[in-house]
Design a protein around this motif. Structure first.
Motif, short mmCIF file in Angstrom:
data_model
loop_
_atom_site.label_atom_id
_atom_site.label_comp_id
_atom_site.label_asym_id
_atom_site.label_seq_id
_atom_site.Cartn_x
_atom_site.Cartn_y
_atom_site.Cartn_z
N LEU A 1 4.78 0.35 -11.16
CA LEU A 1 4.80 1.81 -11.13
C LEU A 1 6.19 2.31 -10.79
O LEU A 1 7.06 1.58 -10.33
CB LEU A 1 3.77 2.33 -10.12
CG LEU A 1 3.83 1.78 -8.69
CD1 LEU A 1 4.86 2.49 -7.84
CD2 LEU A 1 2.47 1.83 -8.04
N ILE A 2 6.37 3.59 -11.03
CA ILE A 2 7.59 4.29 -10.67
C ILE A 2 7.21 5.38 -9.66
O ILE A 2 6.24 6.12 -9.87
CB ILE A 2 8.28 4.90 -11.90
CG1 ILE A 2 8.75 3.78 -12.83
CG2 ILE A 2 9.45 5.80 -11.50
CD1 ILE A 2 9.27 4.27 -14.15
N VAL B 1 0.86 -1.18 0.00
CA VAL B 1 0.00 0.00 0.00
C VAL B 1 0.90 1.23 0.00
O VAL B 1 1.79 1.35 0.85
CB VAL B 1 -0.94 0.02 1.22
CG1 VAL B 1 -1.85 1.24 1.16
CG2 VAL B 1 -1.76 -1.26 1.30
N ILE B 2 0.67 2.12 -0.95
CA ILE B 2 1.50 3.32 -1.10
C ILE B 2 0.67 4.55 -0.77
O ILE B 2 -0.43 4.73 -1.29
CB ILE B 2 2.07 3.43 -2.52
CG1 ILE B 2 2.95 2.23 -2.83
CG2 ILE B 2 2.85 4.73 -2.69
CD1 ILE B 2 3.50 2.23 -4.24
N GLU B 3 1.19 5.38 0.12
CA GLU B 3 0.50 6.60 0.53
C GLU B 3 1.43 7.80 0.39
O GLU B 3 2.59 7.75 0.83
CB GLU B 3 0.01 6.47 1.97
CG GLU B 3 -0.51 7.75 2.61
CD GLU B 3 -1.65 8.40 1.83
OE1 GLU B 3 -1.61 9.63 1.67
OE2 GLU B 3 -2.56 7.67 1.37
N ALA B 4 0.94 8.88 -0.22
CA ALA B 4 1.76 10.07 -0.41
C ALA B 4 1.99 10.83 0.89
O ALA B 4 3.00 11.53 1.03
CB ALA B 4 1.10 11.00 -1.43
N GLY B 5 1.06 10.72 1.83
CA GLY B 5 1.16 11.47 3.08
C GLY B 5 1.80 10.68 4.20
O GLY B 5 2.28 9.56 4.01
N ASN C 1 4.08 17.10 -15.13
CA ASN C 1 4.83 16.97 -13.88
C ASN C 1 3.92 16.39 -12.81
O ASN C 1 2.91 17.02 -12.45
CB ASN C 1 5.36 18.33 -13.45
CG ASN C 1 6.28 18.25 -12.23
OD1 ASN C 1 6.26 17.27 -11.49
ND2 ASN C 1 7.06 19.28 -12.02
N PRO C 2 4.23 15.22 -12.22
CA PRO C 2 3.35 14.61 -11.23
C PRO C 2 3.14 15.45 -9.98
O PRO C 2 2.15 15.27 -9.26
CB PRO C 2 4.06 13.29 -10.89
CG PRO C 2 4.95 13.01 -12.05
CD PRO C 2 5.38 14.35 -12.56
N THR C 3 4.08 16.36 -9.69
CA THR C 3 3.94 17.17 -8.48
C THR C 3 3.05 18.40 -8.68
O THR C 3 2.69 19.06 -7.70
CB THR C 3 5.32 17.62 -7.97
OG1 THR C 3 5.94 18.46 -8.94
CG2 THR C 3 6.22 16.42 -7.71
N THR D 1 5.33 8.66 -0.08
CA THR D 1 5.81 8.10 -1.35
C THR D 1 4.94 8.63 -2.48
O THR D 1 3.72 8.42 -2.46
CB THR D 1 5.79 6.57 -1.32
OG1 THR D 1 6.58 6.11 -0.21
CG2 THR D 1 6.33 5.99 -2.60
N MET D 2 5.56 9.29 -3.42
CA MET D 2 4.82 9.91 -4.52
C MET D 2 4.90 9.04 -5.77
O MET D 2 5.99 8.82 -6.32
CB MET D 2 5.40 11.29 -4.83
CG MET D 2 4.63 12.07 -5.87
SD MET D 2 3.03 12.61 -5.25
CE MET D 2 2.44 13.56 -6.66
N VAL D 3 3.77 8.52 -6.22
CA VAL D 3 3.73 7.73 -7.45
C VAL D 3 3.73 8.68 -8.64
O VAL D 3 2.91 9.60 -8.72
CB VAL D 3 2.51 6.81 -7.48
CG1 VAL D 3 2.47 6.02 -8.78
CG2 VAL D 3 2.52 5.87 -6.29
#
Length: 545
Positions: A235-236, A35-39, A400-402, A220-222
């Protein structure tokens, strides 16, 4: 940092859907799940204190802090669009109201969109299985599920007046809006357990992590998905200062919500081809990603309270300390309340087939001064328009993903939506004018007594409309060319990729979306794992023609 770089399933987003998926899929301990979380992790104490939400949800460390593009029908205002950027997602920063929506919402999915497996009778068993209801089980409510659900019980005379006034105004009364009678005013349920917030992380993810086969990566930012032909392979992502490539043996599942999931799809070449080309992204698949954006437009009416209650003074420093200490030692008192403990589902006129407006009632008034909330000796009523006709879209600002995506909700684009909110003002004023509020009701603060003509009310609505934080629909499920996923959430034309979150809703549910999103994810987990769906429950419900 996880040791392997290959998993059976990779879930992007640790919000309501992602946590639910991790728990159910992880029940098979032979499967490895990431499980990937950006926060960050949900360690902030204000997340877990129910009344702390009014600080937590404005914390930029926990919130994506989106803004809409200028909304032409709201005087070109930009509307704040909070979304949880923390483990638990928006279920960690929302107001905890647990509402499932009207049974006819789900039947309409079947009748109008060909989603025959999504009738209310097919969804009800998952609602029941997903919750532990504090009042016990019956045909509608469950008593052994992971999500703690507690009916409102904070004592304040203004709640009592609101419920009595709803009956006096002929707007109906229900003992349980999630049960037999989904219409009228009522005490609302909240996702709480023992005086604490029961987020999707608390209910689902923590038990999943304890089994050992579920791994969580935070902060973690996908950036984009990877493919072998038309099959999603992984994914990267950026993890700290490192760029990682992670692979999924079976499936990648996007659970980032109605804003982030379509953004990631488009960054990965899945979306409207002309739009992707303009941003230098090579289209992999031309799909209407980001279209069909819907939300509940909301207005807030406030009235002075002739009586002062402790909740009106809780923002004073010594009162905060006392209330906080009471919560720490007893898990009770004002801090254990999510404040919006009463509300209702009502009809704005006699022609709608079932409730089209929703109330959230709080026994305190408020205004934000900067990032701080200032309380008023007042009471407040949120009014939501439940089934808007206006539709918006999510678009990329760049490749740009950000960069935050561009969101145009087109609130009130359809005159029908404005008219329903006008009726919402009328219905609220009728309710507050009832004898139950005599001796309690002071002057109207918002819109104010000077706002009386139809034009005045419309102008106030355009200036006051906000979101009730229920974006959905941008990866619509169904069978036509205007759909992104099928009724089992598989992205059309691809293998190994699903979207499971509120973005798949073809039409917004007529209530808060947290409970429906968890139900959707629980059903999705059974589809993904090849498990049979729970047996339908043909429970009757009250319905007025």
């Amino acid at each position: 940092m996880p040791k392997p770089d290959r998993y059976d399933y990779i879930i992007v987003g640790a919000g309501s859907a992602g946590c639910t998926l991790a728990n159910k899929l992880g029940a098979d301990t032979s499967k490895s799940i990431l499980v990937i979380e950006a926060g960050p992790m949900d360690r902030d104490l204000l997340i877990h204190i129910p009344a702390g939400v009014y600080r937590a949800w404005r914390d930029p460390k926990l919130n994506w802090n989106y803004l809409t593009e200028p909304e032409s029908n709201l005087l070109d205002r930009q509307v704040d669009m909070p979304r949880g950027k923390v483990v638990g997602g928006s279920s960690s920063i929302n107001s905890m109201v647990y509402m499932r929506g009207h049974p006819l919402d789900y039947d309409a999915w079947a009748d109008h969109f060909g989603l025959t497996d999504w009738r209310y009778e097919n969804c009800l068993p998952y609602f029941r299985a997903g919750e532990t209801y504090a009042k016990g089980s019956n045909s509608y409510r469950g008593d052994s599920g992971p999500l703690g659900v507690h009916p409102g019980d904070f004592d304040n005379p203004l709640y009592d007046a609101f419920l009595e006034a709803g009956e006096q105004a002929g707007q109906g009364r229900s003992d349980d809006l999630n049960g037999f009678n989904p219409e009228g005013v009522a005490r609302l349920d909240a996702t709480k357990r023992h005086g604490r917030r029961c987020s999707a992380a608390v209910a689902h993810l923590r038990p999943a992590l304890k089994r050992g086969n579920v791994t969580l990566m935070t902060r973690t930012m996908v950036k984009r998905l990877t493919f072998d032909g038309t099959r999603a392979t992984g994914l990267i992502c950026d993890f700290g200062s490192k760029e990682l490539r992670l692979e999924a043996e079976q499936e990648v599942i996007l659970s980032g919500g109605a804003i982030n999931s379509p953004q990631l799809l488009m960054l990965s070449g899945i979306g409207p081809a002309d739009h992707l080309n303009r941003h230098g992204i090579t289209p992999l698949l031309n799909l209407p990603v980001g279209q069909n954006l819907q939300d509940h437009a909301s207005i807030i009416l406030q009235f002075e309270s002739l009586h002062s209650y402790p909740i009106h003074r809780v923002d004073r420093i010594w009162n905060k300390a006392r209330v906080g200490a009471q919560w720490v030692f007893t898990r009770r008192g004002i801090a254990a309340s999510n404040i919006w403990e009463a509300g209702g589902l009502i009809r704005g006129n006699d022609t709608v087939p079932y409730p089209n407006l929703q109330y959230h009632f709080g026994p305190v008034g408020f205004e934000y001064v900067g990032d701080k909330i200032q309380l008023r000796q007042a009471f407040a009523i949120h009014v939501d328009q439940l089934r808007p006709r206006s539709r918006g879209e999510i678009r990329l600002a760049s490749a740009n993903p950000t960069d935050k995506p561009l969101m145009h909700f087109n609130y009130l684009q359809d005159p029908f939506d404005l008219q329903e909110l006008v009726e919402g003002v009328q219905k609220t004023r009728e309710l507050v004018a009832q004898p139950a509020f005599d001796g309690l009701r002071g002057a109207e603060i918002d819109p104010g007594p000077e706002v009386q003509t139809a034009k005045d009310v419309e102008n106030w609505i355009r200036n006051a409309t906000v979101t009730d934080f229920h974006p959905c629909g941008t990866c619509r499920m169904g069978h036509g060319d205007d759909c992104v996923v099928d009724d089992h959430f598989r992205v059309k034309g691809l293998q190994g990729l699903r979207v499971v979150d509120a973005s798949v809703m073809p039409r917004v549910i007529s209530a808060n979306l947290n409970a429906p999103t968890q139900m959707i994810a629980a059903r999705a987990a059974d589809y993904i794992a090849g498990q049979p769906q729970l047996d339908p429950i043909k429970a009757p419900f009250a319905f007025q023609n």
